[in-house]
Structures are given as C-alpha cells and as structure tokens.
Design a protein around this motif. Structure first.
Motif, PDB file in Angstrom:
ATOM      1  N   PRO A   1      21.955 -57.859 -38.351  1.00 13.19           N
ATOM      2  CA  PRO A   1      23.194 -57.710 -39.137  1.00 13.19           C
ATOM      3  C   PRO A   1      23.020 -56.587 -40.159  1.00 13.19           C
ATOM      4  O   PRO A   1      21.951 -56.437 -40.755  1.00 13.19           O
ATOM      5  N   ARG A   2      24.087 -55.814 -40.355  1.00 13.12           N
ATOM      6  CA  ARG A   2      23.987 -54.664 -41.258  1.00 13.12           C
ATOM      7  C   ARG A   2      24.638 -54.957 -42.606  1.00 13.12           C
ATOM      8  O   ARG A   2      25.684 -55.612 -42.677  1.00 13.12           O
ATOM      9  N   ILE A   3      23.997 -54.449 -43.638  1.00 10.99           N
ATOM     10  CA  ILE A   3      24.544 -54.567 -44.986  1.00 10.99           C
ATOM     11  C   ILE A   3      25.719 -53.600 -45.112  1.00 10.99           C
ATOM     12  O   ILE A   3      25.607 -52.428 -44.764  1.00 10.99           O
ATOM     13  N   ALA A   4      26.823 -54.109 -45.599  1.00 12.50           N
ATOM     14  CA  ALA A   4      28.036 -53.302 -45.688  1.00 12.50           C
ATOM     15  C   ALA A   4      27.883 -52.176 -46.704  1.00 12.50           C
ATOM     16  O   ALA A   4      27.107 -52.273 -47.673  1.00 12.50           O
ATOM     17  N   GLU A   5      28.614 -51.108 -46.483  1.00 13.91           N
ATOM     18  CA  GLU A   5      28.672 -50.024 -47.460  1.00 13.91           C
ATOM     19  C   GLU A   5      29.293 -50.550 -48.753  1.00 13.91           C
ATOM     20  O   GLU A   5      30.099 -51.493 -48.722  1.00 13.91           O
ATOM     21  N   PRO A   6      28.934 -49.968 -49.910  1.00 12.59           N
ATOM     22  CA  PRO A   6      29.517 -50.429 -51.175  1.00 12.59           C
ATOM     23  C   PRO A   6      31.039 -50.366 -51.151  1.00 12.59           C
ATOM     24  O   PRO A   6      31.633 -49.445 -50.568  1.00 12.59           O
ATOM     25  N   ALA A   7      31.672 -51.361 -51.738  1.00  9.89           N
ATOM     26  CA  ALA A   7      33.125 -51.392 -51.808  1.00  9.89           C
ATOM     27  C   ALA A   7      33.625 -50.258 -52.704  1.00  9.89           C
ATOM     28  O   ALA A   7      32.920 -49.813 -53.623  1.00  9.89           O
ATOM     29  N   PRO A   8      34.832 -49.771 -52.448  1.00  9.48           N
ATOM     30  CA  PRO A   8      35.401 -48.730 -53.324  1.00  9.48           C
ATOM     31  C   PRO A   8      35.419 -49.203 -54.777  1.00  9.48           C
ATOM     32  O   PRO A   8      35.801 -50.341 -55.065  1.00  9.48           O
ATOM     33  N   GLY A   9      34.968 -48.360 -55.663  1.00  8.69           N
ATOM     34  CA  GLY A   9      34.936 -48.701 -57.084  1.00  8.69           C
ATOM     35  C   GLY A   9      33.697 -49.446 -57.523  1.00  8.69           C
ATOM     36  O   GLY A   9      33.536 -49.736 -58.715  1.00  8.69           O
ATOM     37  N   ALA A  10      32.786 -49.778 -56.585  1.00 14.03           N
ATOM     38  CA  ALA A  10      31.545 -50.462 -56.969  1.00 14.03           C
ATOM     39  C   ALA A  10      30.722 -49.565 -57.884  1.00 14.03           C
ATOM     40  O   ALA A  10      30.597 -48.360 -57.651  1.00 14.03           O
ATOM     41  N   VAL A  11      30.161 -50.147 -58.920  1.00 13.61           N
ATOM     42  CA  VAL A  11      29.402 -49.400 -59.927  1.00 13.61           C
ATOM     43  C   VAL A  11      27.911 -49.465 -59.590  1.00 13.61           C
ATOM     44  O   VAL A  11      27.332 -50.556 -59.487  1.00 13.61           O
ATOM     45  N   SER A  12      27.287 -48.314 -59.405  1.00 19.05           N
ATOM     46  CA  SER A  12      25.848 -48.253 -59.167  1.00 19.05           C
ATOM     47  C   SER A  12      25.110 -48.499 -60.473  1.00 19.05           C
ATOM     48  O   SER A  12      25.419 -47.881 -61.504  1.00 19.05           O
ATOM     49  N   ARG A  13      24.147 -49.374 -60.452  1.00 20.78           N
ATOM     50  CA  ARG A  13      23.402 -49.691 -61.674  1.00 20.78           C
ATOM     51  C   ARG A  13      22.497 -48.523 -62.065  1.00 20.78           C
ATOM     52  O   ARG A  13      21.738 -48.033 -61.224  1.00 20.78           O
ATOM     53  N   PRO A  14      22.545 -48.118 -63.316  1.00 15.85           N
ATOM     54  CA  PRO A  14      21.629 -47.063 -63.778  1.00 15.85           C
ATOM     55  C   PRO A  14      20.224 -47.612 -63.971  1.00 15.85           C
ATOM     56  O   PRO A  14      20.023 -48.829 -64.104  1.00 15.85           O
ATOM     57  N   VAL A  15      19.236 -46.731 -63.983  1.00 12.86           N
ATOM     58  CA  VAL A  15      17.851 -47.128 -64.229  1.00 12.86           C
ATOM     59  C   VAL A  15      17.593 -47.070 -65.730  1.00 12.86           C
ATOM     60  O   VAL A  15      17.700 -46.010 -66.352  1.00 12.86           O
ATOM     61  N   ARG A  16      17.242 -48.209 -66.308  1.00 10.38           N
ATOM     62  CA  ARG A  16      16.998 -48.274 -67.743  1.00 10.38           C
ATOM     63  C   ARG A  16      15.575 -47.893 -68.111  1.00 10.38           C
ATOM     64  O   ARG A  16      15.319 -47.319 -69.166  1.00 10.38           O
ATOM     65  N   SER A  17      14.612 -48.236 -67.242  1.00  9.38           N
ATOM     66  CA  SER A  17      13.215 -47.930 -67.575  1.00  9.38           C
ATOM     67  C   SER A  17      12.376 -47.893 -66.313  1.00  9.38           C
ATOM     68  O   SER A  17      12.718 -48.493 -65.291  1.00  9.38           O
TER      69      SER A  17
END
Length: 321
Positions: free
Chosen positions: A13-29
C-alpha cells in the motif's frame, strides 16, 4: 540492515501524497548523539542527549544499541534491574536479544521484532544475548526507547508485548523509493501492532539513495527523526543529517526527509527511526531506572525496590544475578 524487508516494495500500500494546503513541519533542531556504554559494556548512542525534555514528551530516553560486530564470547547484556513509571520498547534490527522479567513475561526477538514492556508500578527484568550468540558472536543492532506513562497509569500492572516483525504494517512511499514499517500508532490510516497507554507513532523507514519520504503526521503529536545509518537531508529546507543525529520538527501536518544520491558501501540506504506522540505535560522526576512525577515518588520507588516490593528474580534465574 535487515529488519523486515520485501521483494517488491511497489506491491505494498502506498502513502498518499500530502493533501493540498498541508503544512510541512520545519526542523527546529539537529543534535548529535554521544557514545556511551550500557549494562555490561555494550556501546550505545544516546539519541536524546542535549534535547530539551519538553520537546521529547512523551519520550524520555532513546539509545541506538550498536551497530557492532561481536567476536565469539563478546556479546553483552544487562544484569537484573528494576523499572517503574514508564514503558521500554526494544526494537531489534540485527542480532538476537532475550528478555525475562519478574512478572513472567519475556521472549526472544530478532531482526524486525519488538519487545514492549510496561513497567507500570514496578518490575525486574534482564536483557541478554542468547548463549549460542555469545559463543558465536555476530552482528548486534537495535533501538531501546523509554516512553513515559501519565500519572494515572504509572502504577498500572506490568505487561509484556512480543511483536514479531511479520506483524508490523508495511507501506511504500508514493513513488516506491522508501519502505515504511509502522511499529505502533498510525500512518495514513495504517496501524502498527503496538498497544500503548500514551498515544504515539513509531516508524522505521528505509529510503533509497536520492529518494524522498513525506509522512502525514498527527498534528497533535510532536515529531522526531533519528538517523540509524546513512546520510540525507531533513525538512523542506534540506538540512544535512547523518548517522547518529536527531531532528526535532516543529508544528505542522507532514514530516519530510530525503536520502543523498549516494550512500557508503556499508549503508546503501538511509535508515531512519521516526517517533512522535501526544505530550503528557506533567512534571517528570527521573533517577536511574525510575520515571515518576515527583522526587518523593522516586525515593519511594528506590525504597520499594530495596524492600523487594517490585518483584523478585525467578528462582531458575537467580544464578544469573
């Protein structure tokens, strides 16, 4: 790095592409794990060293055990020791580990298997390589994670889960460039077998050279990525990351990591351990093998251990103490 593999990742099974408007988490550290020695002397990387506990909540400790190729007679384990107030999760990638505890739980795990022990109100346990592995030597590589328990569950009855590798949920990234193993929690509607008191997700991913992996991640969870082996880039701003480093993500809907175009001959792929959970947000008092809410509770745990109230070593194992 064996763990659990498949002949054809594209059949999963394949992981779906991110939904429109999904926010990518920034790298904090980004932090680098120091090397230490645990138990009878096996090497570990302290994955969470230097990271604020508030960013780790509900996790409190994680060690990468090995990777080490033992000569005959060299494999080492731990002596019998107590725990209270949390859960230990041992995920084996290569090698074999035996677990026994004072509640009667235990078993043997190999590549891709997981031992999940809820210490709860108190337990004694021991982790050792089997005798035949001590005699022969061989590769040993795994991860041990400590998951905190909320105050209401800290004194729960101990329990043990033996999760074989064939039980984990296996997924593919949308382009087939990554094999994703869901050990606990949920990814894109697919659930891992681990049963948890604290809502968490644990994932081991193998990412091919040049490939990228984006996972949907519960926005109520924190998110961390630890590199078991290899090199890559983390986050949309592609910060370099390599073996023994932990990335802490900020808030958002997805987490992203990609592998460099070439890996070294020993690694071949980027191996990443993802974890996240719903923060408990309760005071933490830690000392040795106890994770409680107050110093008084830690002192009580030591007193209970010394008085034998956390269990006793089963008679047939007393000679191993």
């Amino acid at each position: 790095m064996p763990a659990v593999t498949v002949d054809n990742v594209l059949a999963l099974p394949r992981i779906a592409e991110p939904a429109p408007g999904a926010v990518s988490r920034p790298v904090r550290s980004l932090t680098t794990a120091p090397v230490a020695y645990e138990g009878e002397g096996f090497p570990v990387r302290r994955a969470f060293a230097g990271i604020d506990l508030a960013a780790l909540d509900p996790f409190v400790l994680m060690d990468q055990m090995g990777e080490v190729d033992y000569a005959p007679g060299e494999p080492k384990g731990t002596a019998w020791h107590p725990h209270r107030g949390f859960e230990t999760v041992t995920y084996m990638i290569e090698g074999i580990m035996e677990h026994r505890d004072s509640s009667g739980g235990g078993g043997t795990i190999g590549g891709g298997d997981t031992q999940w022990m809820t210490a709860g109100g108190g337990i004694l346990h021991i982790e050792t390589p089997p005798e035949h592995l001590v005699m022969s030597g061989g590769l040993f590589h795994g991860v041990q994670l400590w998951v905190n328990l909320p105050r209401e569950n800290k004194m729960a009855a101990p329990r043990y889960q033996d999760i074989t590798g064939r039980k984990v949920a296996l997924l593919s990234s949308s382009d087939g460039g990554a094999l994703v193993r869901v050990i606990a929690g949920e990814v894109d509607g697919h659930h891992g077998p681990g049963s948890t008191y604290t809502p968490i997700s644990l994932v081991h991913a193998t990412i091919a050279p040049g490939a990228s992996l984006t996972l949907p991640w519960n926005p109520d969870f924190n998110a961390l990525a630890y590199v078991l082996a290899g090199a890559g880039f983390v986050g949309e701003d592609r910060r370099p990351i390599h073996t023994g480093q932990t990335a802490v993500y900020g808030r958002g809907d997805t987490i992203t990591i990609s592998a460099t175009d070439t890996q070294d001959s020993r690694t071949k792929s980027l191996e990443v351990f993802f974890l996240g959970g719903k923060p408990i947000r309760e005071p933490i008092a830690m000392a040795g093998p106890f994770v409680m809410n107050t110093r008084a509770e830690v002192f009580q745990a030591f007193e209970d251990f010394q008085a034998g109230r956390l269990g006793s070593v089963p008679a047939r194992y007393e000679t191993l103490d």
